[in-house]
Design a protein around this motif. Structure first.
Motif, PDB file in Angstrom:
ATOM      1  N   GLN A 159       1.748  12.599  -9.245  1.00  0.00           N
ATOM      2  CA  GLN A 159       1.072  13.880  -9.044  1.00  0.00           C
ATOM      3  C   GLN A 159       2.084  15.029  -9.041  1.00  0.00           C
ATOM      4  O   GLN A 159       1.834  16.082  -9.627  1.00  0.00           O
ATOM      5  CB  GLN A 159       0.303  13.856  -7.726  1.00  0.00           C
ATOM      6  CG  GLN A 159      -0.472  15.112  -7.449  1.00  0.00           C
ATOM      7  CD  GLN A 159      -1.163  15.060  -6.095  1.00  0.00           C
ATOM      8  OE1 GLN A 159      -0.741  14.308  -5.219  1.00  0.00           O
ATOM      9  NE2 GLN A 159      -2.207  15.828  -5.931  1.00  0.00           N
ATOM     10  N   VAL A 192       2.276   1.764  -3.564  1.00  0.00           N
ATOM     11  CA  VAL A 192       1.268   2.247  -4.508  1.00  0.00           C
ATOM     12  C   VAL A 192       0.984   3.721  -4.252  1.00  0.00           C
ATOM     13  O   VAL A 192       0.890   4.529  -5.196  1.00  0.00           O
ATOM     14  CB  VAL A 192      -0.018   1.390  -4.412  1.00  0.00           C
ATOM     15  CG1 VAL A 192      -1.159   2.028  -5.179  1.00  0.00           C
ATOM     16  CG2 VAL A 192       0.251  -0.020  -4.921  1.00  0.00           C
ATOM     17  N   LEU A 193       0.864   4.110  -2.984  1.00  0.00           N
ATOM     18  CA  LEU A 193       0.635   5.520  -2.671  1.00  0.00           C
ATOM     19  C   LEU A 193       1.820   6.383  -3.080  1.00  0.00           C
ATOM     20  O   LEU A 193       1.637   7.509  -3.554  1.00  0.00           O
ATOM     21  CB  LEU A 193       0.341   5.690  -1.177  1.00  0.00           C
ATOM     22  CG  LEU A 193      -0.988   5.112  -0.700  1.00  0.00           C
ATOM     23  CD1 LEU A 193      -1.115   5.254   0.805  1.00  0.00           C
ATOM     24  CD2 LEU A 193      -2.154   5.776  -1.403  1.00  0.00           C
ATOM     25  N   HIS A 237       3.797   5.802  -5.607  1.00  0.00           N
ATOM     26  CA  HIS A 237       3.708   5.926  -7.069  1.00  0.00           C
ATOM     27  C   HIS A 237       2.777   7.076  -7.455  1.00  0.00           C
ATOM     28  O   HIS A 237       3.123   7.904  -8.293  1.00  0.00           O
ATOM     29  CB  HIS A 237       3.212   4.624  -7.680  1.00  0.00           C
ATOM     30  CG  HIS A 237       2.802   4.751  -9.106  1.00  0.00           C
ATOM     31  ND1 HIS A 237       3.719   4.808 -10.140  1.00  0.00           N
ATOM     32  CD2 HIS A 237       1.572   4.851  -9.695  1.00  0.00           C
ATOM     33  CE1 HIS A 237       3.072   4.940 -11.283  1.00  0.00           C
ATOM     34  NE2 HIS A 237       1.768   4.958 -11.034  1.00  0.00           N
ATOM     35  N   PHE A 238       1.596   7.115  -6.831  1.00  0.00           N
ATOM     36  CA  PHE A 238       0.645   8.170  -7.189  1.00  0.00           C
ATOM     37  C   PHE A 238       1.118   9.544  -6.714  1.00  0.00           C
ATOM     38  O   PHE A 238       0.860  10.554  -7.367  1.00  0.00           O
ATOM     39  CB  PHE A 238      -0.747   7.852  -6.648  1.00  0.00           C
ATOM     40  CG  PHE A 238      -1.411   6.725  -7.401  1.00  0.00           C
ATOM     41  CD1 PHE A 238      -1.690   6.847  -8.749  1.00  0.00           C
ATOM     42  CD2 PHE A 238      -1.738   5.537  -6.770  1.00  0.00           C
ATOM     43  CE1 PHE A 238      -2.285   5.825  -9.459  1.00  0.00           C
ATOM     44  CE2 PHE A 238      -2.340   4.500  -7.468  1.00  0.00           C
ATOM     45  CZ  PHE A 238      -2.612   4.656  -8.813  1.00  0.00           C
ATOM     46  N   ARG A 239       1.831   9.600  -5.591  1.00  0.00           N
ATOM     47  CA  ARG A 239       2.359  10.871  -5.119  1.00  0.00           C
ATOM     48  C   ARG A 239       3.435  11.394  -6.068  1.00  0.00           C
ATOM     49  O   ARG A 239       3.469  12.585  -6.397  1.00  0.00           O
ATOM     50  CB  ARG A 239       2.942  10.698  -3.713  1.00  0.00           C
ATOM     51  CG  ARG A 239       3.201  12.010  -3.029  1.00  0.00           C
ATOM     52  CD  ARG A 239       3.672  11.846  -1.590  1.00  0.00           C
ATOM     53  NE  ARG A 239       2.863  10.894  -0.840  1.00  0.00           N
ATOM     54  CZ  ARG A 239       3.361   9.919  -0.078  1.00  0.00           C
ATOM     55  NH1 ARG A 239       4.663   9.760   0.018  1.00  0.00           N
ATOM     56  NH2 ARG A 239       2.570   9.115   0.578  1.00  0.00           N
ATOM     57  N   ILE A 282       0.842  -1.204   0.000  1.00  0.00           N
ATOM     58  CA  ILE A 282       0.000   0.000   0.000  1.00  0.00           C
ATOM     59  C   ILE A 282       0.872   1.247   0.000  1.00  0.00           C
ATOM     60  O   ILE A 282       0.601   2.212  -0.721  1.00  0.00           O
ATOM     61  CB  ILE A 282      -0.960  -0.024   1.202  1.00  0.00           C
ATOM     62  CG1 ILE A 282      -1.999  -1.125   1.006  1.00  0.00           C
ATOM     63  CG2 ILE A 282      -1.623   1.330   1.406  1.00  0.00           C
ATOM     64  CD1 ILE A 282      -2.847  -1.407   2.221  1.00  0.00           C
ATOM     65  N   ARG A 283       1.954   1.222   0.779  1.00  0.00           N
ATOM     66  CA  ARG A 283       2.857   2.370   0.827  1.00  0.00           C
ATOM     67  C   ARG A 283       3.493   2.621  -0.540  1.00  0.00           C
ATOM     68  O   ARG A 283       3.628   3.772  -0.972  1.00  0.00           O
ATOM     69  CB  ARG A 283       3.934   2.129   1.874  1.00  0.00           C
ATOM     70  CG  ARG A 283       4.770   3.353   2.140  1.00  0.00           C
ATOM     71  CD  ARG A 283       5.778   3.153   3.256  1.00  0.00           C
ATOM     72  NE  ARG A 283       5.179   2.561   4.430  1.00  0.00           N
ATOM     73  CZ  ARG A 283       5.686   1.506   5.064  1.00  0.00           C
ATOM     74  NH1 ARG A 283       6.774   0.918   4.621  1.00  0.00           N
ATOM     75  NH2 ARG A 283       5.101   1.027   6.146  1.00  0.00           N
TER      76      ARG A 283
END
Length: 68
Positions: free
Chosen positions: A62, A54-55, A57-59, A51-52
């Motif tokens: 962005q 994947v988050l 990656h999106f951060r 989960i860390r």
């Protein structure tokens, strides 16, 4: 070549699913023992890391989009 955090996160989550599957079957076969708790512990670490990642990656994605 470096792997993306998304790929690593998906791999970690799949490992967490695999360890959870093994833990469920171990409980059904032999009950709660040391090995079962070890599998649950490993699954928890893998889910958390996945989960860390994947988050992350999106951060990163962005932040790169904001610079453009």
């Amino acid at each position: 070549m470096r792997r993306s955090p998304l790929f690593s996160g998906v791999i970690y989550i799949l490992l967490g699913v695999l360890f959870t599957y093994f833990a469920i079957h171990t409980v059904q076969d032999t009950g709660w023992g040391f090995f079962t708790y070890l599998l649950i512990f490993l699954a928890t670490l893998d889910f958390g890391s996945g989960i860390r990642m994947v988050l992350l990656h999106f951060r990163i994605k962005q932040q790169l989009n904001q610079k453009k």
